[in-house]
Design a protein around this motif. Structure first.
Motif, PDB file in Angstrom:
ATOM      1  N   THR A 243      -4.003  29.550  22.546  1.00 34.60           N
ATOM      2  CA  THR A 243      -5.244  29.240  23.255  1.00 34.60           C
ATOM      3  C   THR A 243      -6.328  30.256  22.909  1.00 34.60           C
TER       4      THR A 243
ATOM      5  N   THR B  80      -6.242  24.552  30.424  1.00 33.64           N
ATOM      6  CA  THR B  80      -5.016  24.288  29.685  1.00 33.64           C
ATOM      7  C   THR B  80      -3.942  25.310  30.050  1.00 33.64           C
TER       8      THR B  80
ATOM      9  N   GLY C 285      -0.991  25.199  28.216  1.00 33.40           N
ATOM     10  CA  GLY C 285      -0.089  25.195  27.080  1.00 33.40           C
ATOM     11  C   GLY C 285       0.936  24.084  27.184  1.00 33.40           C
TER      12      GLY C 285
ATOM     13  N   PHE D 152     -11.251  20.315  23.490  1.00 31.22           N
ATOM     14  CA  PHE D 152     -11.471  21.749  23.331  1.00 31.22           C
ATOM     15  C   PHE D 152     -12.840  22.001  22.710  1.00 31.22           C
TER      16      PHE D 152
ATOM     17  N   ILE E 205     -13.341  27.355  28.361  1.00 32.71           N
ATOM     18  CA  ILE E 205     -11.897  27.130  28.383  1.00 32.71           C
ATOM     19  C   ILE E 205     -11.304  28.072  29.422  1.00 32.71           C
TER      20      ILE E 205
ATOM     21  N   GLY F 298      -7.459  29.136  30.748  1.00 34.93           N
ATOM     22  CA  GLY F 298      -6.078  28.896  30.366  1.00 34.93           C
ATOM     23  C   GLY F 298      -5.154  30.068  30.618  1.00 34.93           C
TER      24      GLY F 298
ATOM     25  N   LEU G 291     -14.000  31.951  27.141  1.00 35.18           N
ATOM     26  CA  LEU G 291     -12.599  31.825  27.544  1.00 35.18           C
ATOM     27  C   LEU G 291     -12.303  32.728  28.734  1.00 35.18           C
TER      28      LEU G 291
END
Length: 104
Positions: A73, A5, A7, A59, A65, A67, A84
Motif C-alpha cells: 500500500t 484498504t 490489504g 486507487f 488513501i 490503509g 496516505l
C-alpha cells in the motif's frame, strides 16, 4: 473520494470501524476494501475484496488513501503520488503475528 484498504491477507476491523464512524463527518465518499471481516460498515461503500484492476482504478481516482501499514500500500501510494494515512496492525491486539508494521 477516500479509499480505505486493509490489504488482501487479513481483516483489520479496528481500522474499518474507526473510518466507518468518521465517514459521516467527512465531505466526500469513502470507498472501502475490508477483507475477510465480520463487520458490515454502515457509512462506507464497501466490498470484502476487489478485482486487482478495479482496485488500481479506485486507487488512482482517490484523493486520499487510508490503509494498514503494509509495504504494498505504501509503495503504491508513492508510485501514484497519493496522500496516505496508515495505521499499523498490532500483534498485541491479534491483528498480525508480529509488530513489523510499526516500523513502517
Amino acid at each position: 473520494m477516500i479509499l480505505l484498504t486493509v490489504g488482501t491477507q487479513l481483516p483489520f476491523d479496528r481500522l474499518v470501524d474507526i473510518v466507518d464512524r468518521a465517514a459521516p463527518a467527512l465531505s466526500e465518499e469513502v470507498v472501502a476494501q475490508i477483507g475477510d471481516s465480520d463487520l458490515e460498515p454502515r457509512n462506507l461503500r464497501w466490498q470484502r475484496s476487489v478485482d486487482p484492476n478495479e482496485f488500481e482504478r479506485r486507487f488512482i481516482a482517490a484523493r486520499l488513501i487510508v490503509g494498514h501499514a503494509g509495504i504494498g500500500t505504501v509503495l503504491m501510494a508513492l508510485r501514484n503520488n497519493k496522500a496516505l494515512i496508515v495505521m499499523p496492525r498490532r500483534a498485541a491486539l491479534r491483528e498480525h503475528r508480529n509488530d513489523h508494521q510499526m516500523a513502517t
